[in-house]
Design a protein around this motif. Sequence first.
Motif, PDB file in Angstrom:
ATOM      1  N   ASN A  88       0.820  -1.207   0.000  1.00  0.00           N
ATOM      2  CA  ASN A  88       0.000   0.000   0.000  1.00  0.00           C
ATOM      3  C   ASN A  88       0.860   1.266   0.000  1.00  0.00           C
ATOM      4  O   ASN A  88       0.438   2.306  -0.498  1.00  0.00           O
ATOM      5  N   GLN A  91       1.560   2.066  -3.533  1.00  0.00           N
ATOM      6  CA  GLN A  91       0.352   2.589  -4.164  1.00  0.00           C
ATOM      7  C   GLN A  91       0.122   4.050  -3.790  1.00  0.00           C
ATOM      8  O   GLN A  91      -0.243   4.862  -4.646  1.00  0.00           O
ATOM      9  N   THR A  94       2.583   6.085  -5.751  1.00  0.00           N
ATOM     10  CA  THR A  94       2.174   6.162  -7.154  1.00  0.00           C
ATOM     11  C   THR A  94       1.044   7.167  -7.325  1.00  0.00           C
ATOM     12  O   THR A  94       1.049   7.959  -8.281  1.00  0.00           O
TER      13      THR A  94
END
Length: 175
Positions: A88, A91, A94
């Motif tokens: 996570n 993520q 990103t």
Amino acid sequence: MAVIILLTIHTLLWVYFIITPRSYPLHQSKVAKVYERLFLIGPFFKEERIGVSPDLYIRCKSDTTWSPYTNYGMNFMHAYYAASWRYNQLQQNTLLRHFTRMAYRTTGKDITAALPSAAFCRLNTFIQKELVAAKAVDSIQLVYIFHAYAKKQQTFKTDTVWNVTFNPHTVCASR
């Protein structure tokens, strides 16, 4: 049975080569180099090919006090490297990079024109809800920097793309 054993060995080697630094002994053998080239998928970048590395530094003002600058992207990467199962964190990094890149592509270096844009409002919402959610924030300052590697000079050149302070509650109110 032999296929399962080969897949298990391949998976273990894959994990070893992806997670460990290249300075580890097993990376240095000729067999390992051939194996990495022929059988491994990723990593999908090599450090020497990175041309531009962007960083977004964020600080918040609560009441009359400014927080120190924080590079949340770097913090996400450090958290991921410290515990690789925390996907996570990648993520989140990103998403932050994506929202920042989209706001930058809207107008480039002219951040004042980007402030009311949909892309900037998505970045602002992400910062408020995901990064500084626990704080009562009066103002946010963003400093967006590009570090570009000049191969001929073998040095980094730094360019401050944005340096903007805004009220996160009213900047997107006109939309």
